[in-house]
Design a protein around this motif. Structure first.
Motif, PDB file in Angstrom:
ATOM      1  N   PRO A  29     -27.922-133.333 -14.285  1.00 57.33           N
ATOM      2  CA  PRO A  29     -28.005-132.162 -15.146  1.00 57.33           C
ATOM      3  C   PRO A  29     -29.321-132.145 -15.903  1.00 57.33           C
ATOM      4  O   PRO A  29     -29.837-133.187 -16.291  1.00 57.33           O
ATOM      5  N   THR A  77     -25.364-131.177  -6.277  1.00 56.35           N
ATOM      6  CA  THR A  77     -24.004-131.631  -6.526  1.00 56.35           C
ATOM      7  C   THR A  77     -23.452-132.396  -5.334  1.00 56.35           C
ATOM      8  O   THR A  77     -23.964-132.316  -4.223  1.00 56.35           O
ATOM      9  N   SER A  91     -15.949-133.668 -18.439  1.00 56.30           N
ATOM     10  CA  SER A  91     -17.367-133.781 -18.154  1.00 56.30           C
ATOM     11  C   SER A  91     -18.026-134.545 -19.298  1.00 56.30           C
ATOM     12  O   SER A  91     -17.610-134.415 -20.456  1.00 56.30           O
ATOM     13  N   HIS A 149     -20.229-133.227 -15.176  1.00 52.24           N
ATOM     14  CA  HIS A 149     -21.469-133.990 -15.264  1.00 52.24           C
ATOM     15  C   HIS A 149     -21.153-135.442 -15.610  1.00 52.24           C
ATOM     16  O   HIS A 149     -20.112-135.737 -16.191  1.00 52.24           O
TER      17      HIS A 149
END
Length: 238
Positions: free
Chosen positions: A43, A53, A99, A129
């Motif tokens: 990120p 991803t 995340s 993330h």
């Protein structure tokens, strides 16, 4: 006759009560929710989603029934990042996974869907993330290929468009991949300091079974360009 009337009255009473017994969101039905979780390994510092991803395996996913304040069940994603919740009643459901922000704080990323009776509803993909922001270093290398067709040599040259992968040392799954350019070079950018394994696929002419070639490299400082000690030599059947 009296017994018959009593039975009919009892039947009508049960029938009148059935609507009140309809269950809301929760377990006990025949519906299924399924979806995927994907992990964004790199990120940006502003924490915006980008296209870099991969599937997020062995990740806990939670489900909230209707407007309840606590999750009702949880499952773990499979190796392909997929999960599903089965035997659900019709209703609205919220599905979420956690995340991690660059600060280490965990936040829930959720999707809400409506489920019809006996249906299979697809939940939009959940992106999470791992809390690691971009680094600033680059690892580069080259791939040279010998080309064969039906066992006969057809030439050699830089392995243009050949795919190369990178993973953190000690991990099983790669987190990024790159293609070889016309000059034979590939690049992995925005890496943080750490140990990495770079690998690619070659073919075995005797067995026709693909094999993996590995090289390990350590990124010790930020803002540096690191080059592999040796170029990869691969065999490609065309």
């Amino acid at each position: 006759m009296k017994n018959t009337i009593k039975f009919m009255l009892a039947f009508v009473a049960v029938a009148l009560l059935l609507p009140a017994c309809n269950k809301g969101p929760g377990e006990g039905g025949t519906g299924t929710l399924q979806g995927f979780v994907k992990l964004v390994h790199h990120p940006d510092d502003d924490f915006q989603l980008n296209a870099d991803t991969m599937v997020s395996a062995k990740t806990d996913v939670f489900i909230v029934y209707g407007d309840e304040s606590y999750f009702g069940d949880d499952v773990e994603t499979g190796p392909d990042g997929m999960y599903q919740f089965e035997y659900l009643n019709p209703g609205d459901y919220t599905v979420f996974a956690y995340s991690t922000l660059p600060t280490g704080e965990k936040v829930a990323v959720s999707e809400t869907v409506s489920l019809a009776r006996g249906a299979v509803a697809q939940v939009p993909t959940i992106y999470i993330h791992d809390g690691k922001a971009y680094g600033t270093s680059i690892v580069k290398g080259q791939v040279h290929a010998s080309y064969y067709h039906n066992g006969s040599w057809r030439g050699e040259g830089w392995a243009y468009e050949h795919r190369v992968y990178i993973r953190r040392a000690g991990e099983e799954l790669h987190f990024d991949d790159a293609r070889v350019g016309v000059d034979g070079y590939f690049y992995f950018q925005k890496l943080q300091p750490g140990a990495y394994e770079i690998f690619t696929v070659t073919e075995d002419l005797s067995t026709e079974v693909p094999d993996l070639l590995f090289q390990t490299i350590s990124v010790d400082e930020a803002g540096h360009v690191y080059e592999l000690d040796e170029q990869f030599e691969v065999i490609i059947n065309v």
